[in-house]
Design a protein around this motif. Structure first.
Motif, PDB file in Angstrom:
ATOM      1  N   ALA A  22       7.482   7.863  76.546  1.00  0.00           N
ATOM      2  CA  ALA A  22       8.177   8.071  77.801  1.00  0.00           C
ATOM      3  C   ALA A  22       7.778   8.206  79.120  1.00  0.00           C
ATOM      4  O   ALA A  22       8.341   7.359  80.093  1.00  0.00           O
ATOM      5  N   ALA A  23       6.656   8.827  79.200  1.00  0.00           N
ATOM      6  CA  ALA A  23       5.803   8.904  80.392  1.00  0.00           C
ATOM      7  C   ALA A  23       5.331   7.578  80.761  1.00  0.00           C
ATOM      8  O   ALA A  23       5.286   7.362  82.032  1.00  0.00           O
ATOM      9  N   LYS A  24       4.785   6.802  79.879  1.00  0.00           N
ATOM     10  CA  LYS A  24       4.241   5.572  80.112  1.00  0.00           C
ATOM     11  C   LYS A  24       5.080   4.511  80.689  1.00  0.00           C
ATOM     12  O   LYS A  24       4.933   3.488  81.428  1.00  0.00           O
ATOM     13  N   LYS A  25       6.526   4.851  80.592  1.00  0.00           N
ATOM     14  CA  LYS A  25       7.498   3.729  81.264  1.00  0.00           C
ATOM     15  C   LYS A  25       7.577   3.726  82.691  1.00  0.00           C
ATOM     16  O   LYS A  25       8.505   3.073  83.234  1.00  0.00           O
ATOM     17  N   HIS A  26       7.043   4.921  83.278  1.00  0.00           N
ATOM     18  CA  HIS A  26       7.380   5.137  84.840  1.00  0.00           C
ATOM     19  C   HIS A  26       6.195   4.455  85.343  1.00  0.00           C
ATOM     20  O   HIS A  26       4.956   4.267  85.065  1.00  0.00           O
ATOM     21  N   LYS A  27       6.480   3.803  86.625  1.00  0.00           N
ATOM     22  CA  LYS A  27       5.624   3.006  87.596  1.00  0.00           C
ATOM     23  C   LYS A  27       4.579   4.122  87.931  1.00  0.00           C
ATOM     24  O   LYS A  27       4.969   5.151  88.309  1.00  0.00           O
ATOM     25  N   GLY A  28       3.304   3.624  87.890  1.00  0.00           N
ATOM     26  CA  GLY A  28       2.393   4.484  88.516  1.00  0.00           C
ATOM     27  C   GLY A  28       1.697   5.514  87.567  1.00  0.00           C
ATOM     28  O   GLY A  28       0.662   6.017  87.886  1.00  0.00           O
ATOM     29  N   VAL A  29       2.235   5.493  86.461  1.00  0.00           N
ATOM     30  CA  VAL A  29       1.708   6.350  85.252  1.00  0.00           C
ATOM     31  C   VAL A  29       0.602   5.470  84.606  1.00  0.00           C
ATOM     32  O   VAL A  29       0.820   4.436  83.871  1.00  0.00           O
ATOM     33  N   LEU A  30      -0.781   5.852  84.633  1.00  0.00           N
ATOM     34  CA  LEU A  30      -1.875   4.858  84.330  1.00  0.00           C
ATOM     35  C   LEU A  30      -2.093   5.208  82.845  1.00  0.00           C
ATOM     36  O   LEU A  30      -2.411   4.562  82.078  1.00  0.00           O
ATOM     37  N   GLU A  31      -2.369   6.612  82.575  1.00  0.00           N
ATOM     38  CA  GLU A  31      -2.650   7.250  81.234  1.00  0.00           C
ATOM     39  C   GLU A  31      -2.070   8.577  81.032  1.00  0.00           C
ATOM     40  O   GLU A  31      -1.714   9.193  81.879  1.00  0.00           O
ATOM     41  N   THR A  32      -1.633   8.682  79.646  1.00  0.00           N
ATOM     42  CA  THR A  32      -1.298   9.884  79.415  1.00  0.00           C
ATOM     43  C   THR A  32      -1.908  10.375  77.938  1.00  0.00           C
ATOM     44  O   THR A  32      -2.173   9.571  77.277  1.00  0.00           O
ATOM     45  N   CYS A  33      -1.961  11.578  78.029  1.00  0.00           N
ATOM     46  CA  CYS A  33      -2.510  12.229  76.666  1.00  0.00           C
ATOM     47  C   CYS A  33      -1.755  13.418  76.424  1.00  0.00           C
ATOM     48  O   CYS A  33      -2.332  14.590  77.154  1.00  0.00           O
ATOM     49  N   ALA A  34      -0.940  13.608  75.600  1.00  0.00           N
ATOM     50  CA  ALA A  34      -0.280  15.007  74.847  1.00  0.00           C
ATOM     51  C   ALA A  34      -0.871  15.378  73.827  1.00  0.00           C
ATOM     52  O   ALA A  34      -1.262  14.854  73.221  1.00  0.00           O
ATOM     53  N   ASP A  35      -1.102  16.673  73.807  1.00  0.00           N
ATOM     54  CA  ASP A  35      -1.573  17.440  72.692  1.00  0.00           C
ATOM     55  C   ASP A  35      -0.502  18.673  72.327  1.00  0.00           C
ATOM     56  O   ASP A  35      -0.599  19.293  73.106  1.00  0.00           O
ATOM     57  N   ASN A  36       0.139  18.434  70.891  1.00  0.00           N
ATOM     58  CA  ASN A  36       0.846  19.502  70.531  1.00  0.00           C
ATOM     59  C   ASN A  36       0.235  20.707  70.313  1.00  0.00           C
ATOM     60  O   ASN A  36       0.829  21.970  70.389  1.00  0.00           O
ATOM     61  N   THR A  37      -1.061  20.680  69.793  1.00  0.00           N
ATOM     62  CA  THR A  37      -1.629  21.917  69.298  1.00  0.00           C
ATOM     63  C   THR A  37      -2.094  22.743  70.623  1.00  0.00           C
ATOM     64  O   THR A  37      -2.219  24.108  70.806  1.00  0.00           O
ATOM     65  N   GLN A  38      -2.478  22.029  71.860  1.00  0.00           N
ATOM     66  CA  GLN A  38      -2.946  22.652  72.883  1.00  0.00           C
ATOM     67  C   GLN A  38      -1.527  23.201  73.812  1.00  0.00           C
ATOM     68  O   GLN A  38      -1.820  23.694  74.712  1.00  0.00           O
ATOM     69  N   GLY A  39      -0.499  22.422  73.785  1.00  0.00           N
ATOM     70  CA  GLY A  39       0.600  22.463  74.626  1.00  0.00           C
ATOM     71  C   GLY A  39       0.321  22.091  76.097  1.00  0.00           C
ATOM     72  O   GLY A  39       0.618  22.497  77.057  1.00  0.00           O
ATOM     73  N   SER A  40      -0.067  20.669  75.998  1.00  0.00           N
ATOM     74  CA  SER A  40      -0.321  20.246  77.261  1.00  0.00           C
ATOM     75  C   SER A  40      -0.328  18.364  77.239  1.00  0.00           C
ATOM     76  O   SER A  40      -0.030  17.941  76.386  1.00  0.00           O
ATOM     77  N   ILE A  41      -0.438  18.296  78.468  1.00  0.00           N
ATOM     78  CA  ILE A  41      -0.416  16.812  78.830  1.00  0.00           C
ATOM     79  C   ILE A  41      -1.190  16.422  79.913  1.00  0.00           C
ATOM     80  O   ILE A  41      -1.249  17.135  81.041  1.00  0.00           O
ATOM     81  N   ASP A  42      -2.159  15.348  79.881  1.00  0.00           N
ATOM     82  CA  ASP A  42      -2.980  15.137  80.830  1.00  0.00           C
ATOM     83  C   ASP A  42      -2.625  13.679  81.437  1.00  0.00           C
ATOM     84  O   ASP A  42      -2.204  12.734  80.501  1.00  0.00           O
ATOM     85  N   LEU A  43      -2.230  13.567  82.617  1.00  0.00           N
ATOM     86  CA  LEU A  43      -1.601  12.438  83.239  1.00  0.00           C
ATOM     87  C   LEU A  43      -2.563  11.837  84.473  1.00  0.00           C
ATOM     88  O   LEU A  43      -3.271  12.578  85.188  1.00  0.00           O
ATOM     89  N   THR A  44      -2.824  10.687  84.189  1.00  0.00           N
ATOM     90  CA  THR A  44      -3.637   9.773  85.319  1.00  0.00           C
ATOM     91  C   THR A  44      -2.734   9.102  85.993  1.00  0.00           C
ATOM     92  O   THR A  44      -2.000   7.983  85.397  1.00  0.00           O
TER      93      THR A  44
END
Length: 789
Positions: free
Chosen positions: A112-134
């Motif tokens: 869902a995040a990658k569908k947005h313009k300007g989102v270059l990279e995504t990395c979600a982690d359910n064990t950490q409860g985190s998302i890294d966005l470039t």
């Protein structure tokens, strides 16, 4: 299927399962979703072509979304974070993300995040409860990304949620390394077991590889248990890591002696490697299960890690000085006694007093620690004391470990002490007897080592974490989510259940006494009311918002600005000049705390009246609990005695107390704990001391004002039907554990006889040990059965 688990409790009700979250629905078969929130997300996922999510999710349960996807969030802080301290166009953000519970969620979030313009990279982690966005900050609308994820049930937060206590990256690394080393050890030991003829040089090389692999496994994986066992001994305690550590050390030392002296009968290197790997696997299995449950319920916490000053400075919650001016966002707690700097503000004292309604505070008024800002906008306060003082909320929350039941811990330590003493004495006696009779020190030493090897708690060490994981997964279907490793053990010892009232026995917001006034509104008025309540945190507004969604009003065509006036309510002026308000009016209802009016200019469109409603199935659940446990249920509440009495009478609870302060609840729980272990269910700061003192504690999951600190489990069920189910699951788990212990005792008795007779070679030990683990796993893997009584 999960819904089958409800049949025995509700035989007369047709069941279905929510098509989004898999929650059982105790309604007619025509109902496909447990709530409008799940229905909205399900349709959105299909409209966006993301149907693969449900294939990946399989039968995993998710949290019911209720009205959450329809709420509005202020994402201005997110754009500020991206713009801070950088002049670059490409920005990397490390953010928290709540709501993820499985790999299907990770896939959905990233897609869902990658569908947005300007989102270059995504990395979600359910064990950490985190998302890294470039992102490319010049092209990406971060608020739009966050809002789309929020509509799917995932909320971006300022910080990573972190891990459950006890989870470390090093444990995962140890497990992976030890798994490879264990396979390596077994592969190079196999030629010797098969009697393959090898040259002396090749045999020596294979042995060196086995020794090296076993040594590395011991250093990498065994050290995890050695450190924990030694720490416990230094603190005067003993737990299961001690026999595991002794077994590993003795088998490894004996193997080194056999290698040095050239006696292959003492080679137990493969045991060291496999045993270490299996024990780490059991530990990781247990922690991962708890970690997933904790991350599932994290949200933008009512008590954040830090507060901001008007100048943008961050102050850690546990170290806010006196006379500091801090900003308290909507839905966030005032961390310490403070003075209000704003002109007016609506604040909830439900966490402190149990009262369900909000109160109006005016400029310079003293706000107690624990009050929650229910205004739609942030408020500024000046702290009258620091959060390091004893009476601060931060002090209450600084207790990051729950006190264990000393009696239970001592009993466990005593059992381990007896077990170790018997095994150690038996090994020494058997080894000495063989030496006296045969004079063969190698055979005597082999008998000694084999006794310690086969008696190591491998099977039970792997099976018990699996049992807890399976029990927790089964409990998820009933809306029960264990958060601590002690939950299942303590559950079976509970003799009494004690309830807080507001938000626990009752729902977290008042309910409309009659829905007809709302349902009979015109479509236009429903949409206007939807807009007025969408961002409001007032409990009456939240109740109306939730009810609107339930009757099908899930959006509004009105985009006009909503103005909130503390103490009066919310208002909105349409383009044609008409003004609509929701809140108190001057018609004489101001004194009625559970009433609000929907008006247009000076004309009252509808009056709405609310009441506290006990959770459905509460009477039946309490009756079942009273018939099951040794002592009847009890209510301890900070609410008025009259209200507590009315609810207790309605539910058939004979023991109840009202008008209690936090220390009163604590004293009551401590007194009850002297008689028997207590399960305490509460949801507020006024419950924290009692939650910490009880043998077991739980809290309801709510979308705001959620309190997860110092509780052993959360429940998402809006009814009380989960409670007797939880007790029943605990009883079934206990029976499986007793079966496992019985098998373990039988196994140990058998293999110890074989070892004492000198018939336990390294090859037999290498075969028996994993077979025993498989049988132990089979015992705890039996499906949970319906109660036929």
């Amino acid at each position: 299927m999960p819904l089958e688990f409800y049949h025995h409790s509700y035989p007369s009700i047709t069941l279905s399962a929510c098509k989004h979250c898999s929650t059982p629905i105790l309604k007619s078969t025509s109902v496909e979703f447990c709530c409008r929130g799940c229905e909205s997300v399900y349709n959105l996922i299909h409209d966006e072509g993301l149907d693969l999510f449900y294939k990946l999710k399989s039968n995993d349960t998710l949290s019911p979304l209720r009205e959450r996807p329809f709420q509005e969030k202020d994402w201005s802080w997110l754009q500020e974070s991206a713009n801070a301290d950088t002049q670059e166009s490409i920005v990397s953000l490390e953010l928290g993300l709540s709501g993820m519970s499985c790999m299907a969620c990770v896939w959905l979030v990233e897609t869902a995040a990658k569908k947005h313009k300007g989102v270059l990279e995504t990395c979600a982690d359910n064990t950490q409860g985190s998302i890294d966005l470039t992102i490319d900050i010049n092209q990406c609308d971060l608020a739009e990304v966050a809002d789309d994820l929020f509509k799917l049930g995932y909320e971006i937060l300022p910080k990573k949620l972190g891990k459950h206590k006890g989870t470390t990256d090093s444990l995962v690394m140890r497990l992976g390394i030890c798994g490879g080393l264990a396979m390596n050890t077994m592969a190079f030991t196999l030629p010797r077991y098969n009697g393959m003829e090898t040259s002396e040089d090749l045999s020596s090389l294979l042995t060196i590889i086995v020794v090296a692999s076993s040594t590395l496994t011991l250093l990498v994986g065994g050290s995890y248990f050695f450190k924990r066992a030694w720490t416990a001994l230094r603190l005067g305690g003993i737990h299961m890591d001690l026999p595991i550590s002794l077994g590993l050390i003795l088998s490894y030392v004996g193997s080194l002696i056999g290698w040095y002296t050239g006696h292959e009968a003492l080679f137990y290197f493969d045991f060291v490697a496999i045993f270490t790997f299996l024990m780490l696997l059991g530990k990781q299995l247990q922690i991962s299960s708890l970690n997933r449950a904790n991350k599932r319920f994290q949200t933008d916490t009512t008590i954040p890690e830090f507060y901001r000053t008007p100048e943008g400075e961050q102050l850690d919650t546990e170290n806010i000085p006196s006379d500091s001016v801090i900003i308290v966002p909507p839905g966030t707690v005032v961390p310490v006694e403070s003075s209000l700097l704003a002109e007016k503000a609506d604040l909830s004292l439900a966490w402190l007093t149990g009262e369900p309604s909000s109160q109006l505070f005016k400029h310079a008024a003293i706000i107690p620690a624990g009050a929650v800002n229910q205004s739609a906008t942030p408020i500024s306060v000046q702290t009258n004391t620091s959060t390091t003082e004893d009476n601060s909320i931060a002090k209450l929350l600084s207790t990051d470990t729950r006190q264990s039941n000393n009696t239970n811990k001592q009993a466990q330590q005593k059992a381990i002490q007896v077990y170790l003493a018997v095994i150690i004495v038996l090994g020494l006696v058997a080894g000495a007897a063989w030496l006296l009779v045969t004079g063969d020190w190698v055979k005597s030493f082999q008998v000694l080592i084999s006794i310690y090897v086969v008696s190591c708690p491998c099977g039970i060490g792997l099976a018990l974490p699996l049992l807890d994981t399976r029990s927790s997964k089964y409990a998820h279907y009933f809306g029960i989510f264990p958060l601590t490793s002690r939950f299942w053990e303590h559950l079976t010892r509970i003799g009494k259940v004690v309830f807080d009232k507001t938000g626990t026995l009752t729902l977290d917001k008042p309910q409309l006494t009659e829905t007809t006034p709302l349902e009979s509104l015109s479509t236009e008025h429903k949409e206007i009311l939807f807009t007025l309540t969408r961002r409001s945190l007032h409990p009456l507004s939240r109740s109306l918002f939730s009810q609107l969604i339930q009757i099908g009003t899930t959006n509004s065509s009105f985009t006009n600005e909503v103005v909130e006036t503390p103490g009066r309510g919310t208002s909105m002026t349409l383009d044609d000049g008409r003004n609509f308000q929701l809140g108190r009016n001057s018609s004489g209802h101001d004194a009625e705390s559970l009433h609000c009016a929907f008006t247009s200019d000076t004309h009252t469109i509808r009056d709405f009246y609310f009441s506290e409603s006990a959770r459905s199935e509460a009477t039946q659940a309490i009756t079942a609990i009273n018939n099951t446990l040794t002592s009847p249920c009890r209510i301890l509440s900070g609410d008025a005695q009259k209200r507590v009495h009315e609810l207790a009478k309605h539910l058939g609870i004979q023991e109840f107390q009202g008008d209690l302060l936090p220390h009163d609840k604590l004293e009551a729980i401590e007194l009850l704990e002297k008689q028997q272990p207590v399960l305490y269910l509460g949801d507020g700061v006024n419950d924290l001391p009692a939650l910490q003192a009880a043998s077991l504690s739980g809290a309801p999951f709510a979308n705001i004002n959620m309190l997860t600190a110092d509780v052993d489990f959360l429940f998402t069920d809006e009814t009380m039907a989960f409670l007797p189910e939880m007790i029943r699951i605990g009883a079934q788990r206990r029976r499986r554990k007793l079966n496992l212990i019985a098998y373990t005792l039988l196994y140990n008795a058998t293999v110890l006889i074989v070892a004492v007779l000198g018939l336990m070679s390294p090859l037999i030990a290498a075969i028996v040990m994993p077979l025993s683990s498989l049988l132990s796993i089979a015992i705890v893997s039996q499906p949970y059965q319906r109660n036929r009584s």
